[in-house]
Every structure is written in C-alpha cells, then in structure tokens.
Scaffold this motif. Structure first.
Motif, PDB file in Angstrom:
ATOM      1  N   THR A  92       0.833  -1.197   0.000  1.00  0.00           N
ATOM      2  CA  THR A  92       0.000   0.000   0.000  1.00  0.00           C
ATOM      3  C   THR A  92       0.871   1.252   0.000  1.00  0.00           C
ATOM      4  O   THR A  92       2.016   1.217   0.446  1.00  0.00           O
ATOM      5  CB  THR A  92      -0.949   0.013   1.220  1.00  0.00           C
ATOM      6  N   THR A  93       0.325   2.349  -0.528  1.00  0.00           N
ATOM      7  CA  THR A  93       1.083   3.605  -0.530  1.00  0.00           C
ATOM      8  C   THR A  93       0.954   4.323   0.805  1.00  0.00           C
ATOM      9  O   THR A  93       1.764   5.175   1.124  1.00  0.00           O
ATOM     10  CB  THR A  93       0.576   4.543  -1.642  1.00  0.00           C
ATOM     11  N   ARG A  94      -0.061   3.966   1.586  1.00  0.00           N
ATOM     12  CA  ARG A  94      -0.296   4.629   2.874  1.00  0.00           C
ATOM     13  C   ARG A  94       0.388   3.832   3.981  1.00  0.00           C
ATOM     14  O   ARG A  94       0.405   2.610   3.969  1.00  0.00           O
ATOM     15  CB  ARG A  94      -1.791   4.720   3.145  1.00  0.00           C
ATOM     16  N   CYS A  95       0.956   4.541   4.941  1.00  0.00           N
ATOM     17  CA  CYS A  95       1.584   3.889   6.096  1.00  0.00           C
ATOM     18  C   CYS A  95       1.487   4.835   7.294  1.00  0.00           C
ATOM     19  O   CYS A  95       0.895   5.907   7.199  1.00  0.00           O
ATOM     20  CB  CYS A  95       3.030   3.516   5.800  1.00  0.00           C
ATOM     21  N   PHE A  96       2.080   4.452   8.402  1.00  0.00           N
ATOM     22  CA  PHE A  96       2.067   5.281   9.597  1.00  0.00           C
ATOM     23  C   PHE A  96       3.416   5.929   9.809  1.00  0.00           C
ATOM     24  O   PHE A  96       4.450   5.417   9.374  1.00  0.00           O
ATOM     25  CB  PHE A  96       1.704   4.458  10.837  1.00  0.00           C
ATOM     26  N   GLY A  97       3.394   7.043  10.511  1.00  0.00           N
ATOM     27  CA  GLY A  97       4.617   7.748  10.852  1.00  0.00           C
ATOM     28  C   GLY A  97       4.558   8.237  12.280  1.00  0.00           C
ATOM     29  O   GLY A  97       3.520   8.184  12.938  1.00  0.00           O
ATOM     30  N   ILE A  98       5.696   8.712  12.762  1.00  0.00           N
ATOM     31  CA  ILE A  98       5.808   9.279  14.101  1.00  0.00           C
ATOM     32  C   ILE A  98       6.335  10.699  13.950  1.00  0.00           C
ATOM     33  O   ILE A  98       7.334  10.931  13.267  1.00  0.00           O
ATOM     34  CB  ILE A  98       6.755   8.446  14.988  1.00  0.00           C
ATOM     35  N   LEU A  99       5.655  11.639  14.601  1.00  0.00           N
ATOM     36  CA  LEU A  99       6.057  13.038  14.589  1.00  0.00           C
ATOM     37  C   LEU A  99       6.528  13.408  15.987  1.00  0.00           C
ATOM     38  O   LEU A  99       5.788  13.224  16.962  1.00  0.00           O
ATOM     39  CB  LEU A  99       4.868  13.923  14.178  1.00  0.00           C
ATOM     40  N   THR A 100       7.763  13.899  16.105  1.00  0.00           N
ATOM     41  CA  THR A 100       8.314  14.286  17.407  1.00  0.00           C
ATOM     42  C   THR A 100       9.019  15.629  17.293  1.00  0.00           C
ATOM     43  O   THR A 100       9.323  16.101  16.197  1.00  0.00           O
ATOM     44  CB  THR A 100       9.344  13.267  17.933  1.00  0.00           C
ATOM     45  N   ALA A 101       9.305  16.206  18.456  1.00  0.00           N
ATOM     46  CA  ALA A 101      10.059  17.459  18.502  1.00  0.00           C
ATOM     47  C   ALA A 101      11.549  17.201  18.719  1.00  0.00           C
ATOM     48  O   ALA A 101      12.352  18.117  18.622  1.00  0.00           O
ATOM     49  CB  ALA A 101       9.518  18.352  19.618  1.00  0.00           C
ATOM     50  N   LYS A 102      11.910  15.952  19.016  1.00  0.00           N
ATOM     51  CA  LYS A 102      13.317  15.582  19.239  1.00  0.00           C
ATOM     52  C   LYS A 102      13.707  14.460  18.285  1.00  0.00           C
ATOM     53  O   LYS A 102      12.867  13.637  17.924  1.00  0.00           O
ATOM     54  CB  LYS A 102      13.517  15.081  20.672  1.00  0.00           C
ATOM     55  N   PRO A 103      14.976  14.388  17.909  1.00  0.00           N
ATOM     56  CA  PRO A 103      15.395  13.267  17.051  1.00  0.00           C
ATOM     57  C   PRO A 103      15.414  11.953  17.832  1.00  0.00           C
ATOM     58  O   PRO A 103      15.718  11.923  19.015  1.00  0.00           O
ATOM     59  CB  PRO A 103      16.811  13.664  16.612  1.00  0.00           C
TER      60      PRO A 103
END
Length: 197
Positions: A92-103
């Motif tokens: 699939t072209t859709r997946c999940f990601g994680i957004l953070t303020a720190k690396p």
C-alpha cells in the motif's frame, strides 16, 4: 538452556528437580522459581530521553519518521486454518509515521508476529527541520487520539488524554505518497476525511 546437571531447563524439569531435591532455593522473599508464572518480577518503567517532552508544539521544528512494515515470512498455509487472505503491508502507498520534537536515534529493524506472519518493522527519518501550523497540529492530535481510542481501543475510563503533559509523548499519524514527488509525507486530506466521517 541446560542447568548445572546438564538437564534441559523448562517447566517440565521443575517436578524432576523437586523429586531429586536438586533445586537450591535462592535467598529471596519472592516465592516461586525464576521464570515461572508463580514468581513475577517487576521492573522499573523507563522512558527514553528522546521521547521525553517531545510532543510537537506550534512554531518549532519537527522530525518525521516512517514506520516501515514488510511481510518477511508469510504465514504458511498449514497454519492459516481460517484461510484468511494475507495482506502484505508493503503493498500500500499509505503507512504510519511518528512526529516528534526531538530526534530519535537509529534503531535496528525488529520482527513483529501478526496474523499474516512475521513482519519486519523499521523506523527511518523521512524529514526534519520543518514546521506546522497550530491548526494542522490540532488535526494531528485529534487523529492520534482517535487511533488509540476508537481503532485500537486503548482508552480507559481512568486515563485522561493530555499529550502535552505526558511523560512520553509523540504523534502517530498517517503518511501517503505525494503524487508529484513520489515521496511519503503527511496525509492531511486523509486526516480530514477521517474526522468528517
């Protein structure tokens, strides 16, 4: 694993050891044999430094990570009793990601065992140093809460959703392939469609 008498260690050897009186009791106040269900050992909960105080707030730079999933070992037909159709997550072209303020430091790929078989999980940095508006962050936060409360059903009555005050906080959000550049990015259209539905 073998014990001091070169006997296999396991649940079936507990009775054998007790009969031969070979089992030396450890000096501990916790009853039961180590590794058995009668002896529960608790460990202190720790939160990695990279996830502490890392919830995205408006007008700061962010890090976006892609959670990659590849079906490495499909469930064999002999074990697929219900004859479920297997859906490889990489199709699939859709997946999940994680957004953070720190690396987040690089972590090795690891396996997860699902109904479809063994899935290898990876986490790769997709982009860094970008900003989002307060409206976009509110939408992301609402979708993040929706994922954990309505889809995964992890919300409990005594828990309060307050990501900005949580010890460990980051956003899980959907990503999709951008048509023009063929790269993964935040899927705001999908998030808006979910919220409308």
């Amino acid at each position: 694993e073998l014990d001091d008498h070169l006997m296999p260690v396991g649940k079936e050897t507990v009775k054998y050891e007790e009969e031969l009186d070979l089992h030396d009791e450890e000096e501990t106040s916790v009853p039961g044999r180590p590794g058995s269900t009668k002896r529960r050992q608790c460990y202190p909960k720790a939160i990695p430094e990279c996830l502490r105080d890392s919830y995205p707030v408006p007008e700061q730079s962010y890090y976006l990570y892609v959670i990659g999933m590849v079906l490495t070992t499909p469930l064999p037909d002999e074990l697929n009793f219900r004859r479920r159709k297997l859906y490889p997550p990489e199709d699939t072209t859709r997946c999940f990601g994680i957004l953070t303020a720190k690396p987040i430091p690089r972590i090795p790929h690891f396996p997860v065992y699902t109904r479809s078989g063994e899935v290898t999980i990876s986490m790769e940095l997709q982009k860094a140093g970008f900003t989002l508006s307060a409206v976009q962050l509110d939408l992301i936060t609402r979708l993040h809460q929706y994922i954990f409360s309505h889809i995964l059903r992890l919300e409990k009555p005594a828990l309060e959703f307050n990501p900005t005050q949580a010890d460990s906080a980051y956003c899980v959000l959907p990503l999709n392939v951008v048509e023009d550049s063929n790269t993964l990015d935040l899927d705001f259209k999908f998030m808006e469609d979910i919220e409308k539905s």
